[in-house]
Design a protein around this motif. Sequence first.
Motif, PDB file in Angstrom:
ATOM      1  N   ALA A 119       7.275 -13.657  28.243  1.00 53.76           N
ATOM      2  CA  ALA A 119       6.056 -13.602  29.053  1.00 53.76           C
ATOM      3  C   ALA A 119       5.100 -12.506  28.585  1.00 53.76           C
ATOM      4  N   SER A 263      -0.313  -6.639  27.838  1.00 58.54           N
ATOM      5  CA  SER A 263      -0.007  -6.963  29.229  1.00 58.54           C
ATOM      6  C   SER A 263      -1.299  -7.074  30.019  1.00 58.54           C
ATOM      7  N   ARG A 266      -1.552  -7.065  37.240  1.00 59.19           N
ATOM      8  CA  ARG A 266      -1.004  -8.060  38.158  1.00 59.19           C
ATOM      9  C   ARG A 266      -2.111  -8.623  39.057  1.00 59.19           C
ATOM     10  N   GLU A 271      -4.055 -12.065  33.795  1.00 62.47           N
ATOM     11  CA  GLU A 271      -2.661 -12.463  34.004  1.00 62.47           C
ATOM     12  C   GLU A 271      -2.554 -13.980  34.090  1.00 62.47           C
ATOM     13  N   ALA A 272      -3.509 -14.594  34.794  1.00 63.50           N
ATOM     14  CA  ALA A 272      -3.526 -16.057  34.869  1.00 63.50           C
ATOM     15  C   ALA A 272      -3.772 -16.659  33.493  1.00 63.50           C
ATOM     16  N   ARG A 275      -0.570 -16.512  31.505  1.00 61.00           N
ATOM     17  CA  ARG A 275       0.362 -17.519  31.999  1.00 61.00           C
ATOM     18  C   ARG A 275      -0.026 -18.899  31.485  1.00 61.00           C
ATOM     19  N   ARG A 278       0.776 -19.181  27.807  1.00 60.86           N
ATOM     20  CA  ARG A 278       2.209 -19.387  27.615  1.00 60.86           C
ATOM     21  C   ARG A 278       2.580 -20.852  27.805  1.00 60.86           C
ATOM     22  N   GLU A 279       2.056 -21.462  28.868  1.00 57.25           N
ATOM     23  CA  GLU A 279       2.366 -22.860  29.128  1.00 57.25           C
ATOM     24  C   GLU A 279       1.775 -23.778  28.060  1.00 57.25           C
ATOM     25  N   VAL A 318       6.397 -22.351  36.200  1.00 55.45           N
ATOM     26  CA  VAL A 318       7.376 -21.647  35.369  1.00 55.45           C
ATOM     27  C   VAL A 318       8.728 -22.321  35.397  1.00 55.45           C
TER      28      VAL A 318
END
Length: 329
Positions: A119, A263, A266, A271-272, A275, A278-279, A318
Amino acid sequence: MDTPAELGEFLRTRRGRLRPEDVGLVSYGVRRRVPGLRREELAQLAGVSAAYYTRLEQGQSGNASEAVLDALARALRLSHDEHAHLRNLARPNRAKRRPPERPDRARTGTRQLIAAMDAVPAIVLNRRTEVLAWNALGHALIAGHLDPTSPDRPEDRPNLQRLLFLDSHTRELYPRWDEEARRAVSSLRLVAGGHADDRRLAELIGELLMNSAEFEALWSLHPVRNCTSGTKSFHHPLVGPMDLAFETLHTADDSGHRVLLYSAERGSPAEAGLRLLREVSVHVPVDVSTFLDSKATAHPGRDRSGLRRPRRADVAPVSGTPVDTSPEA
């Protein structure tokens, strides 16, 4: 590198950024041919003779004492990183006979570690900024248009400095490219000063000087800074803008390897974005040839590279729910 010449250039650039009134000297309105302090003025501030300082700036004195270098650093108001750089240039390590260099490679444990951090974008670099390894998200973030296996082949291994200055796709990744370029050159200057006998590092610098006018202009300013943490702005072709914090962790051995980690705060849009990246990188593999085709015909729902922009429905939670990767109607 020609260390004596580098030392003279560094000292001249730092003299040039100070005015007599900045350091408490009276100029009496005398017109100056060049900006900044004169050699004799700097020598006076540092408590050394003008003749000695001149020899030092001309690379004719290779045994400057620690006290003299400290005095020059104070007089020039050098930062901690600049002070370290001055020491490296004024008292370079004597070149030692080395065994034939073997291809650099990230340790197995380091590779396993970044692979487990699925992540977090993670990239393993050597001191020349060659990519020795990256995890899937690190590859997707900084170089999705490159073969993900390229770090395993020394002849094809990506170099972050080369990508930043010579690769158009990488340039588009950074909306604040000028800021990123200055940060990169500042770090490279510091490394080069401490490894004057590194032939491949010198070759990289020579290549960039020959092929990038922007690198040449920045290099001539002699910026020096150890950029180990901070924030970078990205405009990723798949997920859009993101502001990410970065940290650089050095391995405990003497290899000079470091792990670059990114990073997001939060709950932030970044952060979105990570994510989503990553997907997309896991479930919607990118065709490299399509990614590079900047002349792809524009279609509704597609970006200017020809890739379909990921829809919210494409992104699995996730938990690993399958995603719809069928073409749009």
